[in-house]
Design a protein around this motif. Structure first.
Motif, PDB file in Angstrom:
ATOM      1  N   TRP A  55       0.840  -1.203   0.000  1.00 17.70           N
ATOM      2  CA  TRP A  55       0.000   0.000   0.000  1.00 17.70           C
ATOM      3  C   TRP A  55       0.873   1.250   0.000  1.00 17.70           C
ATOM      4  O   TRP A  55       1.925   1.283   0.615  1.00 17.70           O
ATOM      5  CB  TRP A  55      -0.909   0.023   1.240  1.00 17.70           C
ATOM      6  N   GLY A  56       0.408   2.268  -0.720  1.00 13.27           N
ATOM      7  CA  GLY A  56       1.093   3.546  -0.749  1.00 13.27           C
ATOM      8  C   GLY A  56       0.123   4.646  -1.156  1.00 13.27           C
ATOM      9  O   GLY A  56      -1.060   4.395  -1.409  1.00 13.27           O
ATOM     10  N   VAL A  57       0.625   5.870  -1.231  1.00 12.82           N
ATOM     11  CA  VAL A  57      -0.202   7.012  -1.642  1.00 12.82           C
ATOM     12  C   VAL A  57       0.575   7.837  -2.669  1.00 12.82           C
ATOM     13  O   VAL A  57       1.807   7.866  -2.671  1.00 12.82           O
ATOM     14  CB  VAL A  57      -0.599   7.915  -0.450  1.00 12.82           C
ATOM     15  N   ASN A  58      -0.176   8.502  -3.537  1.00  9.04           N
ATOM     16  CA  ASN A  58       0.382   9.463  -4.483  1.00  9.04           C
ATOM     17  C   ASN A  58      -0.321  10.798  -4.261  1.00  9.04           C
ATOM     18  O   ASN A  58      -1.563  10.846  -4.175  1.00  9.04           O
ATOM     19  CB  ASN A  58       0.165   9.008  -5.932  1.00  9.04           C
ATOM     20  N   LEU A  59       0.453  11.869  -4.179  1.00  5.60           N
ATOM     21  CA  LEU A  59      -0.101  13.206  -3.961  1.00  5.60           C
ATOM     22  C   LEU A  59       0.412  14.144  -5.041  1.00  5.60           C
ATOM     23  O   LEU A  59       1.570  14.056  -5.458  1.00  5.60           O
ATOM     24  CB  LEU A  59       0.306  13.739  -2.580  1.00  5.60           C
ATOM     25  N   GLY A  60      -0.449  15.052  -5.492  1.00  9.59           N
ATOM     26  CA  GLY A  60      -0.046  15.981  -6.546  1.00  9.59           C
ATOM     27  C   GLY A  60      -0.648  17.365  -6.380  1.00  9.59           C
ATOM     28  O   GLY A  60      -1.739  17.518  -5.820  1.00  9.59           O
ATOM     29  N   LEU A  61       0.092  18.373  -6.849  1.00 15.04           N
ATOM     30  CA  LEU A  61      -0.376  19.759  -6.880  1.00 15.04           C
ATOM     31  C   LEU A  61      -0.192  20.305  -8.293  1.00 15.04           C
ATOM     32  O   LEU A  61       0.810  20.011  -8.959  1.00 15.04           O
ATOM     33  CB  LEU A  61       0.405  20.633  -5.899  1.00 15.04           C
ATOM     34  N   LEU A  62      -1.151  21.102  -8.749  1.00 11.13           N
ATOM     35  CA  LEU A  62      -1.060  21.755 -10.053  1.00 11.13           C
ATOM     36  C   LEU A  62      -1.390  23.232  -9.851  1.00 11.13           C
ATOM     37  O   LEU A  62      -2.462  23.573  -9.336  1.00 11.13           O
ATOM     38  CB  LEU A  62      -2.042  21.125 -11.040  1.00 11.13           C
ATOM     39  N   TYR A  63      -0.443  24.095 -10.251  1.00  9.83           N
ATOM     40  CA  TYR A  63      -0.630  25.541 -10.052  1.00  9.83           C
ATOM     41  C   TYR A  63      -0.531  26.252 -11.392  1.00  9.83           C
ATOM     42  O   TYR A  63       0.441  26.065 -12.136  1.00  9.83           O
ATOM     43  CB  TYR A  63       0.429  26.086  -9.103  1.00  9.83           C
ATOM     44  N   GLU A  64      -1.536  27.058 -11.704  1.00  6.15           N
ATOM     45  CA  GLU A  64      -1.558  27.826 -12.948  1.00  6.15           C
ATOM     46  C   GLU A  64      -0.997  29.216 -12.681  1.00  6.15           C
ATOM     47  O   GLU A  64      -1.650  30.049 -12.043  1.00  6.15           O
ATOM     48  CB  GLU A  64      -2.984  27.921 -13.495  1.00  6.15           C
ATOM     49  N   ILE A  65       0.236  29.454 -13.138  1.00  4.35           N
ATOM     50  CA  ILE A  65       0.883  30.752 -12.919  1.00  4.35           C
ATOM     51  C   ILE A  65       0.079  31.846 -13.601  1.00  4.35           C
ATOM     52  O   ILE A  65      -0.219  32.889 -13.011  1.00  4.35           O
ATOM     53  CB  ILE A  65       2.326  30.722 -13.456  1.00  4.35           C
ATOM     54  N   ARG A  66      -0.227  31.620 -14.840  1.00  8.65           N
ATOM     55  CA  ARG A  66      -1.180  32.442 -15.587  1.00  8.65           C
ATOM     56  C   ARG A  66      -1.744  31.580 -16.696  1.00  8.65           C
ATOM     57  O   ARG A  66      -1.362  30.426 -16.836  1.00  8.65           O
ATOM     58  CB  ARG A  66      -0.526  33.717 -16.115  1.00  8.65           C
TER      59      ARG A  66
END
Length: 238
Positions: A55-66
């Motif tokens: 078992w494990g986890v995956n985490l992600g972030l997505l940021y729109e600069i413009r």
């Protein structure tokens, strides 16, 4: 093989968050030749076979600069696979078979702990115009933990365990790519990835002379080992 139920949520107009549970199904199959140290016999064999869930986890972030420019960050956690299988021996010379039996190893259970490495990757996407977009990423993989294998032996007389370190090195990669939109429903792209593995040393010493059935020594190194991967891809939407 991994099953990844996932969820994503847009926190603000510019920031999105994603997460998934990594249910990993691991298959362990290992066949090892055994030197019988007897010229009248070919090599014997030790085989092990097991299947295990991790078992494990995956985490992600997505940021729109413009608009049309985005940054991404993804972390995949380590997954532990704890295999356990009965030791199955075959074609052993009588002397070696008696020795292993006297030590309780013929009926032993072998445990093998393997760590699927965690990794971290950052990425960048920029749409230059209606046709072209540029992409790049950089990442790190903790293969040094994959090289630390826990071995346990449960026998009738002396259960014991060790951790052997295969001295694997962590790896880094950098990738660059471009994407071209040829129509509303079709685009294609290409990417090149550079994976650096560092110096890879090999030093395996034999305790048995070659004349009496030993395998000899293997020693050397691969300096600045690296891999270059080039890929092409396309997408067509119906």
């Amino acid at each position: 093989m991994s099953f990844l139920p996932s969820v994503a949520y847009k926190l603000t107009d510019k920031l999105s968050f994603g997460a998934s549970l990594n249910v990993m199904y691991g298959i362990y199959n290992n066949e090892v030749g055994i030197n019988n140290a007897n010229p009248s016999f070919d090599d014997g064999e030790l085989s092990m076979d097991d299947k295990e869930l991790g078992w494990g986890v995956n985490l992600g972030l997505l940021y729109e600069i413009r608009e049309k420019i985005r940054l991404g960050l993804v972390w995949n956690s380590q997954v532990d696979l704890d295999f356990e299988a009965e030791a199955e021996f075959s074609n052993l010379a009588p002397g070696l078979e008696a020795l292993l039996n006297g030590r309780g190893l013929l009926d032993s259970t072998i445990k093998v702990g393997i760590k699927v490495p965690q990794q971290l990757m950052g990425s960048f996407f920029a749409r230059v115009n209606d046709r072209w977009a540029l992409l790049c990423s950089a990442g790190w993989q903790e293969w040094s933990k994959f090289g630390q294998v826990g071995i346990g032996i449960d026998d009738t007389s002396n259960p014991r365990s060790i951790t052997t370190d295969l001295d694997f090195k962590d790896t880094w990669h950098v990738a660059l790519g471009a994407q071209r939109q040829t129509s509303e429903n079709f685009f294609w792209g290409m990417a090149a990835e550079y994976i650096y593995g560092g110096d890879l040393d090999v030093d395996v010493q034999s305790n048995v002379p070659v004349a009496t059935g030993g395998r000899g020594d293997v020693a050397g190194s691969y300096e600045d080992a690296a891999t270059v991967v080039v890929g092409f891809y396309g997408s067509w939407r119906f």
